[in-house]
Write a protein that holds these residues in place. Sequence first.
Motif, PDB file in Angstrom:
ATOM      1  N   GLU A  36       0.825  -1.209   0.000  1.00  0.00           N
ATOM      2  CA  GLU A  36       0.000   0.000   0.000  1.00  0.00           C
ATOM      3  C   GLU A  36       0.862   1.262   0.000  1.00  0.00           C
ATOM      4  N   ASP A  53      -6.371   7.977  -3.628  1.00  0.00           N
ATOM      5  CA  ASP A  53      -7.493   7.884  -2.700  1.00  0.00           C
ATOM      6  C   ASP A  53      -7.741   6.433  -2.289  1.00  0.00           C
ATOM      7  N   MET A  54      -7.808   5.546  -3.264  1.00  0.00           N
ATOM      8  CA  MET A  54      -8.107   4.146  -2.976  1.00  0.00           C
ATOM      9  C   MET A  54      -7.034   3.512  -2.088  1.00  0.00           C
ATOM     10  N   HIS A  55      -5.764   3.704  -2.432  1.00  0.00           N
ATOM     11  CA  HIS A  55      -4.713   3.019  -1.682  1.00  0.00           C
ATOM     12  C   HIS A  55      -4.430   3.669  -0.332  1.00  0.00           C
ATOM     13  N   THR A  57      -6.817   5.019   1.470  1.00  0.00           N
ATOM     14  CA  THR A  57      -7.953   4.503   2.238  1.00  0.00           C
ATOM     15  C   THR A  57      -7.696   3.063   2.670  1.00  0.00           C
ATOM     16  N   ASP A  58      -7.228   2.233   1.737  1.00  0.00           N
ATOM     17  CA  ASP A  58      -6.917   0.838   2.069  1.00  0.00           C
ATOM     18  C   ASP A  58      -5.800   0.748   3.108  1.00  0.00           C
ATOM     19  N   LEU A  60      -5.041   2.952   5.445  1.00  0.00           N
ATOM     20  CA  LEU A  60      -5.607   3.321   6.750  1.00  0.00           C
ATOM     21  C   LEU A  60      -6.436   2.185   7.328  1.00  0.00           C
ATOM     22  N   LYS A  61      -7.246   1.545   6.493  1.00  0.00           N
ATOM     23  CA  LYS A  61      -8.054   0.408   6.949  1.00  0.00           C
ATOM     24  C   LYS A  61      -7.166  -0.739   7.422  1.00  0.00           C
ATOM     25  N   GLN A  66      -2.064   7.781   9.800  1.00  0.00           N
ATOM     26  CA  GLN A  66      -2.291   8.982   9.002  1.00  0.00           C
ATOM     27  C   GLN A  66      -1.006   9.795   8.914  1.00  0.00           C
TER      28      GLN A  66
END
Length: 149
Positions: A36, A53-55, A57-58, A60-61, A66
Amino acid sequence: MRTSIYHGELAPAAFQGLLQVSKHLRASGLESSLRELVQVRVSQLNGCAFCMDMHATDALKGGESQRRLNVLAAWHEAPLFTPRERAALAWAEALTLLSRHEVDEALYRETAQYFTEQELVDLTYAIALINAWNRLGVAFQPDLPGESA
C-alpha cells in the motif's frame, strides 16, 4: 473535467489480466502495508487521484498511520519508515521515473539487501502494476468514490 471511460467494460480481458496480477500479489509474501505504501507513493508520482485515494484509504483500513501517509511524499526526510520500506520506496521511485535516470547497480544491490529474490520480483510486479493502473486512471479519470459525475 472529462467524462470517465469505463475501460474495464470495454477491454474486459485486459482488465481481468491486471486483476490476476493483483490477485497474485495479494497472495505473495509481501506485506500488504508495504504494498500500500508503494502504491500510494507511485500514484503520487503519477498524479492519479483515484489510485491515491483508494490506496491511502486501504492503507488506513489496514492499520497504517495517518501521520506516515501525510509525510509519504517526503519519505527521504521523514524518520518514520523502516529500512525495508525505504528500499522499496526508492526502488518504486526509480522504476516509476525511468525517463529521468537509469536504475543502477548500486540501487539494485541496496534494494536486494532487504528482499529475497521472490520478494524483489513481486515488488517489481507491484510497481509495474500500479504504474499501469495509474496510467489508466490518469487517462480515463474514474470518479472518486462518493463523487458524482
